[in-house]
Design a protein around this motif. Structure first.
Motif, mmCIF file in Angstrom:
data_model
loop_
_atom_site.group_PDB
_atom_site.id
_atom_site.type_symbol
_atom_site.label_atom_id
_atom_site.label_comp_id
_atom_site.label_asym_id
_atom_site.label_seq_id
_atom_site.Cartn_x
_atom_site.Cartn_y
_atom_site.Cartn_z
ATOM 1 N N ARG A 53 -11.180 4.696 1.138
ATOM 2 C CA ARG A 53 -11.275 5.397 -0.140
ATOM 3 C C ARG A 53 -9.914 5.327 -0.825
ATOM 4 O O ARG A 53 -8.883 5.249 -0.151
ATOM 5 N N ASN A 54 -9.946 5.360 -2.136
ATOM 6 C CA ASN A 54 -8.686 5.315 -2.867
ATOM 7 C C ASN A 54 -7.804 6.499 -2.473
ATOM 8 O O ASN A 54 -8.250 7.649 -2.454
ATOM 9 N N ARG A 55 -6.562 6.220 -2.103
ATOM 10 C CA ARG A 55 -5.565 7.204 -1.656
ATOM 11 C C ARG A 55 -5.969 7.845 -0.333
ATOM 12 O O ARG A 55 -5.502 8.931 0.012
ATOM 13 N N PHE A 75 -7.489 -3.399 -1.372
ATOM 14 C CA PHE A 75 -6.833 -2.142 -1.012
ATOM 15 C C PHE A 75 -5.414 -2.464 -0.553
ATOM 16 O O PHE A 75 -5.208 -3.091 0.486
ATOM 17 N N ALA A 108 -11.739 -6.257 -6.152
ATOM 18 C CA ALA A 108 -10.642 -5.337 -5.841
ATOM 19 C C ALA A 108 -10.140 -5.568 -4.427
ATOM 20 O O ALA A 108 -10.847 -6.118 -3.568
ATOM 21 N N ALA A 122 -4.154 3.965 1.314
ATOM 22 C CA ALA A 122 -4.818 2.827 0.680
ATOM 23 C C ALA A 122 -4.915 3.064 -0.823
ATOM 24 O O ALA A 122 -5.405 4.122 -1.257
ATOM 25 N N HIS A 123 -4.464 2.114 -1.602
ATOM 26 C CA HIS A 123 -4.556 2.186 -3.058
ATOM 27 C C HIS A 123 -5.441 1.042 -3.545
ATOM 28 O O HIS A 123 -5.124 -0.127 -3.312
ATOM 29 N N LYS A 124 -6.511 1.393 -4.194
ATOM 30 C CA LYS A 124 -7.437 0.380 -4.683
ATOM 31 C C LYS A 124 -6.863 -0.267 -5.935
ATOM 32 O O LYS A 124 -6.472 0.415 -6.886
ATOM 33 N N ARG A 125 -6.842 -1.629 -5.946
ATOM 34 C CA ARG A 125 -6.316 -2.375 -7.078
ATOM 35 C C ARG A 125 -7.317 -3.456 -7.474
ATOM 36 O O ARG A 125 -7.743 -4.255 -6.631
#
Length: 382
Positions: A358-360, A309, A307, A322-325
């Motif tokens: 962390r995500n978002r 970010f 993944a 930050a968006h985890k992809r």
């Protein structure tokens, strides 16, 4: 007895009041602490997360030379254990360990006195046989001798010549010479040592040029051909790259591994590369391909999926989120990684501080200490 009985109710009443007071006091303290913890947890729950400071980079599209990678082994163009060819005692040693020699240089001699003495005897017989043949030949011209007598002297002469050639070979076997030019290894015999045929004297390696042998999967057979360029790196000289070219491809596929053996030839000035040395081989294929890449530090590798970010503007506050992809990665070169799917070209991704994200979660970019990104990084202390 009556007076003691009258005091007991009063005493018991005071004891009960004291216990109730202690209970109220400690209960109040406990309740106050619990109230404080509840309020503190509510404050923490409602407290906004601080922005994590990270470095960032863009997802770039690059053109990479198509390559194949393999591990190989260095092999001398010619490499042998120079051995003795006869029984004898080592009489002379004419080389030093590690010395460079030329083809035909004398390396050692074994004692050969009996063989040389026998050669002297045969040479004396040769002189006699030649005089006899010349005399009979002269007489034959005048018709004094027969053809049979002339043939007999000629046969004796030829037999002596053949015996001399055999004996000279026996004497020659008592010498050890370099079969080709190269560098010697460690001496394996000593003066006065009695050796047998086949005993090793010293190793000899021809190291310039030098071969590197490596295996490639059979699927790559249609892509490789003689003359393709290679680049070799070694753990011994991590700062150097040694170029070469494919010189031979085995016509046979290995039954067990389904790999094909490939051999390349490289110049080796100074004999830096040695036979048996481990090598990392990169084979350059014709053509280039376009692909998306990110710094290797931007990818969080894990068993359940890799993944990155992606950093985007927060539509509510204007900061970065930050968006985890999850992404599918491909080839790695230097400190760059190919991204096959999961992000788009131009997207901004975090390249450090991933453990803090962390995500978002909010982030802040600081690229003052950003590490350089290269296809072939060369650390200064390597």
């Amino acid at each position: 007895m009556a007076k003691g009985a009258e005091r007991n109710p009063v005493f018991n009443r005071r004891m009960v009041l004291m216990l109730l007071g202690c209970l109220l006091l400690f209960g109040g303290i406990f309740a106050f602490k619990m109230f404080g913890k509840v309020m503190m947890n509510r404050a923490f729950d409602n407290m906004p997360l601080p922005a994590a400071t990270v470095t960032a980079a863009r997802v770039e599209r690059q053109l990479w030379q198509q390559t194949l990678s393999a591990v190989g082994t260095m092999r001398a163009v010619n490499g042998v254990e120079v051995t003795t060819r006869a029984q004898g005692v080592v009489k002379r040693i004419l080389f030093d360990s590690g010395q460079r020699v030329e083809k035909g240089d004398l390396l050692a001699e074994l004692s050969a006195e009996p063989e040389k003495a026998q050669l002297d005897v045969l040479e004396a017989e040769l002189r006699l046989a030649r005089r006899d043949h010349d005399r009979i030949k002269a007489l034959h011209v005048r018709g004094v001798t027969t053809d049979a007598e002339l043939d007999e002297t000629l046969s004796k002469l030829e037999q002596v010549l053949a015996n001399i050639r055999v004996q000279r070979e026996e004497v020659e076997k008592r010498t050890v010479v370099a079969p080709f030019s190269g560098r010697l290894g460690i001496r394996r015999v000593d003066l006065g040592q009695n050796v047998a045929p086949g005993d090793p004297v010293v190793s000899l390696q021809q190291m310039n040029p030098i071969f590197v042998d490596f295996y490639l999967p059979e699927q790559a057979l249609s892509q490789i051909k003689v003359g393709l360029a290679i680049n070799v790196t070694t753990d011994t000289y991590p700062e150097k790259t040694f170029p070469g070219k494919v010189s031979a491809i085995s016509p046979r596929i290995d039954n067990a591994s389904r790999n094909v053996l490939v051999q390349a030839t490289m110049d080796n000035p100074g004999d830096l590369l040695r036979p048996g040395m481990f090598a990392d081989v990169t084979l350059d294929l014709p053509g280039r391909r376009a692909l998306l890449v990110v710094p290797r530090t931007a990818v969080s590798f894990s068993p359940y999926g890799n993944a990155v970010f992606v950093l985007k503007k927060d539509p509510d506050g204007g900061g970065l989120i930050a968006h985890k992809r999850f992404v599918k990665t491909g080839e790695e070169r230097g400190n760059l990684v190919e991204i096959i799917e999961g992000v788009q070209e131009g997207a901004r991704v975090a390249t450090s501080g991933l453990l803090k994200l962390r995500n978002r979660g909010p982030v802040r970019i600081n690229n003052e200490n950003e590490m350089p990104v290269k296809l072939n990084p060369r650390p200064g202390n390597s």
